[in-house]
Design an enzyme around this catalytic site. Structure first.
Site, PDB file in Angstrom:
ATOM      1  N   CYS A  89      67.014  51.285 -39.057  1.00 49.02           N
ATOM      2  CA  CYS A  89      68.362  50.709 -39.160  1.00 49.02           C
ATOM      3  C   CYS A  89      69.379  51.689 -38.612  1.00 49.02           C
ATOM      4  CB  CYS A  89      68.700  50.372 -40.620  1.00 49.02           C
ATOM      5  SG  CYS A  89      70.418  49.818 -40.838  1.00 49.02           S
ATOM      6  N   ALA A 147      71.789  56.424 -39.930  1.00 48.68           N
ATOM      7  CA  ALA A 147      70.608  55.618 -39.632  1.00 48.68           C
ATOM      8  C   ALA A 147      69.537  55.937 -40.668  1.00 48.68           C
ATOM      9  CB  ALA A 147      70.088  55.909 -38.232  1.00 48.68           C
ATOM     10  N   LYS A 148      68.478  55.150 -40.665  1.00 41.19           N
ATOM     11  CA  LYS A 148      67.323  55.440 -41.524  1.00 41.19           C
ATOM     12  C   LYS A 148      66.130  54.672 -41.006  1.00 41.19           C
ATOM     13  CE  LYS A 148      66.633  58.038 -45.173  1.00 41.19           C
ATOM     14  NZ  LYS A 148      67.303  59.333 -45.402  1.00 41.19           N
ATOM     15  N   GLY A 149      64.950  55.218 -41.218  1.00 40.96           N
ATOM     16  CA  GLY A 149      63.720  54.552 -40.832  1.00 40.96           C
ATOM     17  C   GLY A 149      62.714  54.594 -41.959  1.00 40.96           C
ATOM     18  N   ASP A 192      61.985  62.699 -44.222  1.00 41.59           N
ATOM     19  CA  ASP A 192      62.464  62.142 -45.481  1.00 41.59           C
ATOM     20  C   ASP A 192      61.250  62.097 -46.417  1.00 41.59           C
ATOM     21  OD1 ASP A 192      65.035  60.730 -46.596  1.00 41.59           O
ATOM     22  OD2 ASP A 192      63.400  59.427 -47.201  1.00 41.59           O
TER      23      ASP A 192
END
Length: 430
Positions: free
Chosen positions: A58, A103-105, A144
């Site tokens: 995202c 953002a993040k995945g 993460d």
């Protein structure tokens, strides 16, 4: 709401809107991610079978600069969670004044059930799936939950193979040998420790007389516990998914951290302690096992939730007896619980401030890669402390003005105003 981190983030934003000088039209835009990609990842496992995994990336907001955010591997990953985490990354970067968007995945998987070779194949497949979105000036992933420098090395290599040359700054949190920076692995935990120390200075309390409980003894929680122990605080409890260790006289944090670093679990350690097989028998005779829910309710000076989101809720907030909460995890406190803690004058240092050490040092790594020049650890740590300390001071100043009800709202007003200001200057295309 506790089950939906995205709704929790939106509610936090809504609480801050009346205190932030933000145009309502822009505020509504800030509630929506720019884009979210879902990828299907067939991977041939070392066992010989093929398993199809699902992943996401995202990109929430790019008004302030390239997207920045970690990648997590966990069975509970959902699109809504990834979008919430991307939103929180946006506010973190703005609060500590970094030239990034959020953002993040994430990939839905259980890393413990995969071999190293499986994880490499999964990582390379995921990188290929999102590579059209990422890039050193576009979107820069980082480690993460359940990912690490090795994961970033695989991502960097995969991206570089498609580009035809080595691109170190496409990811941060890399091993030192391929462009990483010293201090990155410990950065988030170090930031939590710095913020806890600054909070005690603000409250005019002595940290060396404080008791601390840490829920989640992974990279962030363990490093925060180590540093707070070094600073003289008494860490009385720590936990992982199997439960926790508790000693009212204070845990032997270095011994516990060594056990966990070696791949050990908390339940193994406490069982060993009870049987008297600890290296420090005298210190640990009275130590024992504690479950995660009980840890949250301990009568301590500081509670540090460092595991997953949504652990302090309306259902258990009445059991919280800590006088301060420092959020090392993302979204550990629901809005309903937040309101009750505020009414009880429990100081909650929000995640978008407390756990920004990682993104700060990721930024420093990215800058060094851009310059093709490396800095010593002392420079990195000093810059981390300066930047996170400045964000703490700004948040406290906004809180002390008396208009906002708590530190979270103060932090959000700053982050929202900075992001909205970028949108105002850039305008709306086309």
């Amino acid at each position: 709401m506790a089950d939906d981190p995205f709704e929790n983030m939106l509610a936090q934003m809504d609480r801050a809107e009346e205190y932030a000088e933000v145009d309502h039209g822009i505020f509504e835009r800030l509630k929506h991610p720019e884009r979210t990609l879902k990828v299907t990842l067939p991977v041939k496992l070392e066992s010989g079978g093929v398993e199809v995994f699902e992943g996401y990336r995202c990109q929430f907001d790019s008004a302030r600069g390239p997207f920045k955010g970690g990648v997590r591997y966990h069975p509970s990953v959902t699109q809504r969670e990834v979008e919430a985490l991307a939103g929180w990354m946006t506010w973190k970067a703005a609060l500590v004044d970094l030239p990034y968007g959020g953002a993040k995945g994430g990939v839905i998987c259980e890393p413990k059930e995969l071999t190293d070779r499986d994880l490499e194949r999964l990582t390379r497949r995921y990188t290929e799936g999102i590579r059209r979105m990422i890039g050193p000036e576009t979107d820069v992933p980082a480690p993460d939950m359940n990912t690490n420098p090795q994961t970033m090395a695989w991502m960097m290599d995969t991206y570089s193979m498609y580009e035809g040359y080595t691109v170190p700054k496409v990811v941060t949190g890399k091993p030192l040998e391929i462009g990483g920076t010293p201090g990155r692995v410990e950065a988030t935990g170090r930031g939590v420790s710095i913020i806890t120390e600054r909070l005690f200075e603000y409250l005019e309390r002595d940290l060396t007389e404080a008791t601390v409980a840490v829920q989640g003894f992974g990279n962030v929680g363990a490093n925060a516990a180590r540093l707070l122990d070094d600073a003289g605080a008494r860490v009385v409890a720590a936990s992982d998914v199997t439960g926790g260790a508790y000693d009212p006289e204070g845990l032997d944090v270095p011994t516990l951290a060594t056990h966990v670093d070696a791949g050990g679990l908390m339940e193994e350690y406490t069982a060993g302690v009870v049987r008297g097989v600890s290296d420090d028998r005298t210190r640990w005779d009275e130590a024992g096992h504690i479950d995660n829910e009980t840890l949250l309710s301990l009568d301590v000076d500081v509670l540090i939730p460092a595991a997953v989101e949504g652990v302090i809720t309306a259902h258990n907030v009445d059991d919280i007896r800590a006088s301060a909460v420092v959020e090392a995890a993302n979204g550990p406190t629901t809005v309903a619980a937040d309101e009750i803690l505020t009414e009880r004058d429990v100081q909650v240092v929000p995640d978008i401030l407390a756990n920004t050490g990682g993104v700060i040092v990721s930024y420093l790594e990215w800058v060094q890669n851009s310059q093709e020049f490396s800095w010593p650890l002392q420079t990195v740590n000093a810059e981390l402390e300066r930047r996170i300390g400045s964000a703490f001071d700004e948040t406290i100043a906004r809180y002390d003005d008396g208009d906002v009800p708590d530190l979270r709202t103060a932090a959000y007003t700053i982050a929202l105003e900075r992001t909205a200001s970028a949108h105002e200057y850039r305008g709306l295309f086309p």
